[in-house]
Design an enzyme around this catalytic site. Structure first.
Site, mmCIF file in Angstrom:
data_model
loop_
_atom_site.group_PDB
_atom_site.id
_atom_site.type_symbol
_atom_site.label_atom_id
_atom_site.label_comp_id
_atom_site.label_asym_id
_atom_site.label_seq_id
_atom_site.Cartn_x
_atom_site.Cartn_y
_atom_site.Cartn_z
ATOM 1 C CB CYS A 25 -4.070 9.674 -40.642
ATOM 2 S SG CYS A 25 -5.090 10.595 -39.507
ATOM 3 N NE ARG B 242 -0.367 15.280 -54.457
ATOM 4 C CZ ARG B 242 0.573 15.766 -55.256
ATOM 5 N NH1 ARG B 242 0.264 16.620 -56.216
ATOM 6 N NH2 ARG B 242 1.837 15.407 -55.112
#
Ligand code: NAD
Length: 499
Positions: free
Chosen positions: A281, A177
């Protein structure tokens, strides 16, 4: 349209598979490039060339290898704005956040400049009569890094800088991506003096990853991404005899005690919950106030702060708070999870589902959402949403808040906001999570410590960067040496025949 490449033996090389995937501009929904997806043959060829280049690189003395990191660090600084823009263009994060992405990677490069001191090994003098022992740290050979979309500069740098400083060659498989930053970093490493072939950037998807996992030359695999893929990669790499460390997803809780500074706690939650559109995260996705009054006050404090959030493309200026999420699919998944929260009975206090930005109607923007009265059986609690959604779970006392955090299957990061040192200390000591913040919402450790979660947030042993990275990217060889008494006992005057 731009056709991206692989980076093999110090050159941009076109993909030969005929397979490509689109790279989007998440702010507009337009395709801005296509990236080649490597075949097994392309991967194996890149690995074989890396193995040849590694021999000389592994024999280059550590200080010379560290000098490449010094020049690399200087070049990253020089190109900071360009790299940040590359990150933001494909990822969608704001420019200050893009610079942060590069900066936190650069800090690991800086530690690697002093890498020789971490490669020194150990020595025992006179472990027995006339016997010495020494342990050396030698490179693994060829290693691989497989990285996620959400930190296109930082995580490739966390992988490549220690691996290369230790004398390995590396195959880097960046996220399809956001592949451009890794390609640019490879060019800068070449400019810094890294010999060709020592870093190969091979773009691809599952086929390329599986080729890494099954390649017999690759000795170690470092992965960062979602938990199911981390677990899969760890299992397949390990069963093929490779060293593996695979870092996965997260559901980070922040406990707010009744004695906390509520303004500071609310500021922290807004930044850690919605910054980078929640695609970190270490994002805080669960607020855990202790006591009903704390929970009510927190909502009161959060509301005006959330209302003020400015959502937009990175091109709209430095005061944008966060940008779009990565893909249309990610946006739909996040909206679906918000729907499920409403259906399952949570109280949606701020609804970001209908957010739209004039001129960017096809962009993947999601407005900030805040849920109250979330319970652990709901999907919005169980799933890593990876979007701008904050859930509040109310608890009655500290023990319940701690238990909630500890019962969660993920264990990447957590935080507590309190004015009481004793509570903070108890929390840091007992909680089963790898990185803990005390009045600090996103406790990503500095680059000379190490980074790693517990439970389903990490598979394998040893953390990323810091001293652990030097252990992961080297194997230990221990020599036990005995030298028999000889010439020091005195001169010999006889003409001795050879025996
Ligand atoms: P992802 O798991 O979808 O992809 C990560 C990498 O794995 C990519 O390079 C991708 O090409 C590859 N991959 C994807 N599917 C695969 C498959 N089926 N087989 C083999 N390889 C595959 O993750 P993502 O969406 O790019 O990144 C977001 C995730 O990463 C979140 O879960 C986030 O929490 C996690 N993350 C964790 C850390 C950490 O240090 N613990 C840091 C950043 C991100």
């Amino acid at each position: 349209m731009q056709e991206l490449t692989h980076w093999i033996d110090g050159k941009h090389v076109k993909g030969t598979s005929g397979r490509f995937t689109d790279v989007y501009n998440p702010a507009t929904g337009e395709v801005q490039a296509k990236v080649p997806l490597a075949t097994v043959e392309e991967m194996n060829d890149a690995v074989a060339r890396a193995a040849e280049a590694q021999v000389k690189w592994g024999d280059t003395n550590p200080q010379r290898r560290a000098r490449v990191m010094m020049k690399f660090g200087a070049l990253i600084n020089e190109h900071m704005d360009e790299l940040a823009e590359l990150v933001s263009r494909e990822h969608g994060k704001t420019l200050p956040d893009g610079r942060g992405d590069v900066q936190r990677g650069l800090e690991v490069v800086e530690v690697c400049m002093g890498g020789p001191s971490l490669l020194k090994g150990e020595f025992t003098d006179a472990g027995g009569p006339g016997i010495d022992l020494y342990s050396m740290r030698q490179p693994l050979g060829v290693v691989a890094g497989i990285t996620p979309f959400n930190f296109p500069a930082m995580i490739p740098l966390w992988k490549m800088a220690p691996a290369l400083t230790c004398g390995n060659a590396m195959i880097l498989k960046p996220s399809e991506r956001c592949p451009s930053t890794a390609l640019r970093l490879a060019e800068l490493l070449q400019e810094a003096g890294l010999p060709d072939g020592v870093l190969q950037v091979v773009n691809g998807d599952k086929e390329a990853v599986d080729a890494i996992l099954d390649n017999e030359t690759i000795a170690g695999v470092g992965f960062v991404g979602s938990t199911p893929i981390a677990q899969y990669i760890y299992g397949r790499a390990a069963s093929n005899g490779k060293r593996a460390q695979c870092f996965g997803g997260a559901k980070n809780h922040m406990i707010i005690m009744p004695d906390a500074d509520m303004d500071k706690a609310a500021d922290a939650l807004v930044g850690a919950g919605f910054g980078a559109a929640g695609e970190r995260c270490m994002a805080i996705s669960v607020a855990v106030p202790v006591g009903q009054k704390t929970a009510d006050t927190l909502i009161e404090k959060l509301l005006p702060r959330i209302e003020k959030l400015k959502v937009g493309p990175y091109t709209a200026g430095e005061d944008v708070d966060y940008g779009p999420v990565i893909t249309q699919q990610a946006k739909q998944r996040i909206l679906g999870l918000i729907d499920s929260g409403v259906e399952q009975g949570a109280n949606l206090v701020v609804d970001g589902r209908d957010f739209s930005l004039q001129g960017y109607e096809n962009g993947y923007f999601v407005g900030p959402s805040l849920f109250d009265n979330v319970t652990p059986d709901m999907d919005i609690y169980k799933e890593e949403i990876f979007g701008p959604v904050l859930s509040q779970v109310r608890t009655e006392n500290y023990e319940d808040a701690l238990k909630l955090t500890m019962d969660n299957p993920y264990g990447n990061g957590t935080a507590i906001f309190t004015a009481d040192g004793d509570t903070a200390r108890d929390f840091a000591h007992r909680v089963n999570v790898g990185m803990v913040g005390i009045n600090f919402p996103i406790p990503v450790p500095l680059s000379y410590h190490t980074f790693g979660g517990w439970k389903k947030s990490a598979f394998g042993d040893l953390n990323q960067y810091g001293p652990d990275a030097f252990r992961f990217y080297t194997k230990t060889k221990t020599v036990t040496a005995r030298w028999f008494s000889g010439i020091k006992e005195g001169g010999e005057f006889n003409f001795k025949a050879m025996e």
